[in-house]
Scaffold this active site. Structure first.
Site, short mmCIF file in Angstrom:
data_model
loop_
_atom_site.label_atom_id
_atom_site.label_comp_id
_atom_site.label_asym_id
_atom_site.label_seq_id
_atom_site.Cartn_x
_atom_site.Cartn_y
_atom_site.Cartn_z
N HIS A 113 -8.56 -9.59 6.88
CA HIS A 113 -8.33 -8.66 7.91
C HIS A 113 -6.80 -9.28 8.54
O HIS A 113 -6.66 -10.45 8.28
CB HIS A 113 -9.40 -8.56 9.19
CG HIS A 113 -9.71 -9.78 9.67
ND1 HIS A 113 -10.65 -10.84 9.27
CD2 HIS A 113 -9.16 -10.44 10.65
CE1 HIS A 113 -10.53 -11.72 9.73
NE2 HIS A 113 -9.89 -11.85 10.86
N HIS A 134 -1.18 -12.25 10.16
CA HIS A 134 -1.42 -12.80 8.86
C HIS A 134 -2.77 -12.50 8.43
O HIS A 134 -3.59 -11.88 9.25
CB HIS A 134 -1.21 -14.43 9.05
CG HIS A 134 -2.21 -15.10 9.88
ND1 HIS A 134 -2.19 -14.92 10.95
CD2 HIS A 134 -3.46 -15.43 9.51
CE1 HIS A 134 -3.31 -15.75 11.67
NE2 HIS A 134 -4.03 -16.09 10.59
#
EC number: 3.1.4.58
Length: 177
Positions: A37, A120
């Site tokens: 995620h 990220h």
């Protein structure tokens, strides 16, 4: 007390491609692909009343969906590497969505996020990984780039108190227009 955060999910096809980057690095604890995620806002360990307030505040988000691309693999920790991640290509819609989450969480009384937002996808957590081995790993895989994918919602995740990397549970999903 639930531990909460908001995030963007990674589609299964992109997660599958990312999972091909696993392996070849001693000291790496690889994250399971179903837990990939992009964290938008870490909320933390909160009581149930604050969790309800956070979920209600997120209902106010009224934004359009957008496309994301993962562009490059890098590490956090410099000379003492602690994580390997896939970077998210710069995207103004993502930055604005994250900033809105930050404003909403501060409005309900949560302290500001202490770290700058660096979007990220964490691929691995590192323990005692040699900087040279991390550099070698990145020299082989650092040029990764995913196809663009559509972001049509964000989610409120809960996690159990653990070392990190899941399991996560979707508590609420918020569609983007």
């Amino acid at each position: 007390m639930p531990r909460l955060f908001t995030a963007l999910e990674i589609p299964a096809n992109v997660a599958g491609t990312l999972s091909m980057l696993r392996g070849g690095l001693p000291g790496a604890r690889w994250i399971d692909p179903e837990f990939y995620h992009v964290t938008l806002r870490f909320i933390g360990d909160v009581d149930h009343a604050m969790a309800r307030d956070a979920a209600a505040a997120l209902d106010e988000v009224d934004r359009f969906g957008f496309d994301l691309t993962l562009d490059g693999v890098d590490q956090f920790g410099n000379n003492k590497p602690r994580a390997i991640f896939a970077a998210v290509k710069a995207n103004s819609a993502l930055i604005e969505l994250q900033a809105e989450h930050e404003r909403l969480m501060k409005r309900i009384g949560l302290p500001p996020e202490g770290r700058n937002f660096r979007p990220h996808v964490t691929l691995a957590r590192l323990r005692d990984a040699a900087p040279r081995q991390v550099a070698d790993y990145l020299s082989l895989r650092g040029y990764f780039r995913s196809p663009s994918f559509e972001v049509s919602r964000f989610v409120l995740y809960s996690s159990r108190d653990s070392v990190g990397g899941g399991p996560y549970r979707v508590e609420a999903a918020y569609p983007l227009m």
